[in-house]
Design a protein around this motif. Structure first.
Motif, short mmCIF file in Angstrom:
data_model
loop_
_atom_site.label_atom_id
_atom_site.label_comp_id
_atom_site.label_asym_id
_atom_site.label_seq_id
_atom_site.Cartn_x
_atom_site.Cartn_y
_atom_site.Cartn_z
N MET A 1 0.85 -1.19 0.00
CA MET A 1 0.00 0.00 0.00
C MET A 1 0.89 1.24 0.00
SD MET A 1 -2.92 1.04 2.78
CE MET A 1 -3.79 2.59 2.68
N THR A 2 0.77 2.09 -0.99
CA THR A 2 1.60 3.28 -1.10
C THR A 2 1.13 4.34 -0.11
OG1 THR A 2 1.98 2.85 -3.44
CG2 THR A 2 2.43 5.07 -2.65
N VAL A 3 2.08 4.91 0.62
CA VAL A 3 1.77 5.98 1.57
C VAL A 3 2.05 7.31 0.89
CG1 VAL A 3 2.35 7.02 3.78
CG2 VAL A 3 2.33 4.53 3.55
N ASP A 4 1.05 8.17 0.79
CA ASP A 4 1.19 9.48 0.17
C ASP A 4 1.74 10.45 1.21
OD1 ASP A 4 1.09 11.53 -1.61
OD2 ASP A 4 -1.07 11.86 -1.48
N ARG A 5 2.99 10.85 1.06
CA ARG A 5 3.65 11.69 2.07
C ARG A 5 3.82 13.12 1.57
NH1 ARG A 5 5.64 8.13 5.87
NH2 ARG A 5 5.98 5.99 5.14
N ILE A 6 3.53 14.08 2.43
CA ILE A 6 3.81 15.48 2.16
C ILE A 6 5.05 15.84 2.96
CG2 ILE A 6 2.97 17.85 2.33
CD1 ILE A 6 0.12 16.75 2.17
N LEU A 7 6.14 16.18 2.27
CA LEU A 7 7.42 16.42 2.92
C LEU A 7 7.86 17.86 2.70
CD1 LEU A 7 9.09 13.09 1.84
CD2 LEU A 7 8.42 13.70 4.16
N PRO A 8 8.70 18.37 3.59
CA PRO A 8 9.04 19.81 3.54
C PRO A 8 10.03 20.20 2.45
CG PRO A 8 10.16 18.73 5.39
CD PRO A 8 9.22 17.72 4.80
N SER A 9 10.68 19.25 1.77
CA SER A 9 11.68 19.61 0.77
C SER A 9 11.90 18.46 -0.21
CB SER A 9 13.02 19.95 1.46
OG SER A 9 13.56 18.79 2.07
N ASP A 10 12.49 18.80 -1.36
CA ASP A 10 12.88 17.77 -2.33
C ASP A 10 13.95 16.86 -1.73
OD1 ASP A 10 11.13 18.78 -4.20
OD2 ASP A 10 12.65 19.98 -5.24
N GLU A 11 14.83 17.45 -0.90
CA GLU A 11 15.87 16.66 -0.24
C GLU A 11 15.26 15.58 0.64
OE1 GLU A 11 19.70 17.30 2.79
OE2 GLU A 11 18.22 18.89 2.51
N ALA A 12 14.17 15.93 1.32
CA ALA A 12 13.50 14.95 2.19
C ALA A 12 12.91 13.81 1.36
CB ALA A 12 12.43 15.63 3.02
N HIS A 13 12.32 14.14 0.20
CA HIS A 13 11.79 13.10 -0.67
C HIS A 13 12.90 12.15 -1.13
CE1 HIS A 13 7.55 14.07 -1.36
NE2 HIS A 13 7.87 15.35 -1.29
N GLU A 14 14.04 12.71 -1.52
CA GLU A 14 15.17 11.89 -1.95
C GLU A 14 15.69 11.02 -0.81
OE1 GLU A 14 17.94 14.69 -3.48
OE2 GLU A 14 16.69 15.25 -5.20
N LEU A 15 15.71 11.60 0.38
CA LEU A 15 16.17 10.86 1.55
C LEU A 15 15.29 9.65 1.81
CD1 LEU A 15 17.90 10.52 4.13
CD2 LEU A 15 16.33 12.09 5.25
N LEU A 16 13.98 9.85 1.79
CA LEU A 16 13.08 8.73 2.07
C LEU A 16 13.10 7.70 0.95
CD1 LEU A 16 9.99 10.26 3.92
CD2 LEU A 16 12.18 9.45 4.81
N ASP A 17 13.38 8.14 -0.27
CA ASP A 17 13.57 7.17 -1.35
C ASP A 17 14.79 6.29 -1.05
OD1 ASP A 17 11.39 8.05 -2.76
OD2 ASP A 17 12.55 9.32 -4.13
#
Length: 379
Positions: A1-17
């Motif tokens: 199940m994909t979790v739709d996350r709202i993150l404070p920065s592009d860096e945070a998205h890359e980190l969680l990837d």
């Protein structure tokens, strides 16, 4: 199940990837094997440390990533959804670095790069055999003897007890009560520090806990964190953040259980239909998904207060209470979705169920969380 996350920065998205990639590659394939052998995955922790994932909330000057707690907790959640013992180890290690980072001297903080980088693994020694929740009554004593403290007593339920390189030892240097407690940063190799045999636990077997006996262990006086008498305040400040870590672990564990139950229900057929198409089971899964989402929202709301520099102690207690109770319900329901298959070790939901229980106990039992919340009503 994909979790739709709202993150404070592009860096945070890359980190969680990156966290997701590491968790899928390094954690998920190993969890069942390490759990069956009750082996602590020390090298996995080193890998996470070298990838920068053990110092996410700490300043860059010490080797940390200086990420908001909101981001750190979501990374922890992803780890927990693959292997709770590793996520709990990351949470405990992050907690163990806090006293030095927040209250340490300039000289003490020189240890932080190795601590945050995972080369030095930490343990948090607060609980005692006769004083788990009542930390202000701890009896382990440290007596000043020249340039050292002689520490005598026993700590209990210590995560990383047999694997740690350093211990935060909360001990009595003064009179009774909270004001007599201090914190020492003790090297694990100190003579007189004697970890005992690991406890035989219901879950989290790859993250063994044990008692530690201090037999006149001589800890250098320059390893005192803060001043004498500041230990209880340091311990409680650390636990406020630690409780958010455990809440995130609970959300991740429950998400993992939900994901597995959903996948099973989509494949399993009875009476000529997929079992997910039966309303009774569909409603059960809907409730599980809603509970996970609610716990995630409560946990991240508390983290955002922390990131904003606002009081968050009560909100952390609420998050820990709700998320861990939720994890117990959701893992129980995941076993139910699988029926008899959920009761055997062939499927991981049996392990998830056993692991969820401890989250209602560690970092302050959920009864303690209710006390913290209730007391806030009178102020």
């Amino acid at each position: 199940m994909t979790v739709d996350r709202i993150l404070p920065s592009d860096e945070a998205h890359e980190l969680l990837d990156l966290v997701t990639e590491l968790a899928d590659r390094e954690l998920a394939p190993r969890a069942a094997d390490f759990e069956s052998r009750a082996e602590f995955p020390r090298e996995v922790l080193r890998t996470l440390g070298r990838s920068g994932l053990l110092g996410l909330p700490y300043p860059q000057e010490y080797g940390g990533a200086e990420q908001p707690y909101e981001v750190y907790l979501q990374a922890l959640e992803i780890l927990a959804s693959r292997w709770l013992a590793v996520a709990e180890a990351v949470s405990v290690h992050t907690l163990s670095c806090y006293p030095t980072a927040a209250y340490g001297t300039e000289q003490q903080r020189k240890l932080l790069p190795e601590m945050i980088g995972g080369e030095l693994l930490g343990a948090y020694c607060l609980s005692e055999p006769q004083g788990g929740s009542d930390a202000a009554s701890l009896t382990t004593r440290a007596v000043r003897d020249g340039e050292h403290y002689a520490v005598t007593g026993t700590k209990a339920w210590i995560t990383h007890a047999t694997s740690a390189d350093f211990y935060n030892v909360f001990c009595r240097t003064g009179g009774p009560g909270a004001g007599g407690v201090s914190c020492l940063l003790a090297p694990a190799g100190t003579a007189g520090i004697e970890p005992q045999l690991p406890e035989r636990t219901m879950g989290l077997r790859s993250s063994p806990v044990a008692q530690i006996v201090f037999d006149s262990a001589r800890v250098p006086a320059d390893r005192l964190i803060g001043e004498e008498g500041a230990g209880f305040r340091i311990a409680m400040a650390a636990l406020d953040s630690g409780r958010l870590g455990i809440a995130a672990c609970a959300v991740g564990l429950a998400q993992g259980a939900l994901d597995y139950a959903l996948a099973y229900a989509r494949e399993r057929e009875q009476f000529g239909r997929r079992i997910i198409d039966f309303q009774g089971l569909g409603f059960l899964l809907a409730d599980m998904a809603t509970q996970v989402a609610a716990a995630r929202a409560l946990t991240l709301a508390a983290a955002r207060l922390r990131d904003a520099g606002r009081p968050y102690r009560v909100e952390a207690a609420k998050a820990k209470l709700f998320a861990t109770d939720m994890a117990m319900r959701v893992t129980t329901d995941a076993v139910q979705v699988l029926g008899g298959a959920g009761y055997v070790a062939d499927h991981p939901v049996e392990r998830f169920f056993r692991e969820a229980k401890v989250l209602q106990i560690v970092e302050g039992t959920n009864q303690i969380q209710r006390m913290v919340i209730a007391r806030s009503f009178t102020h």
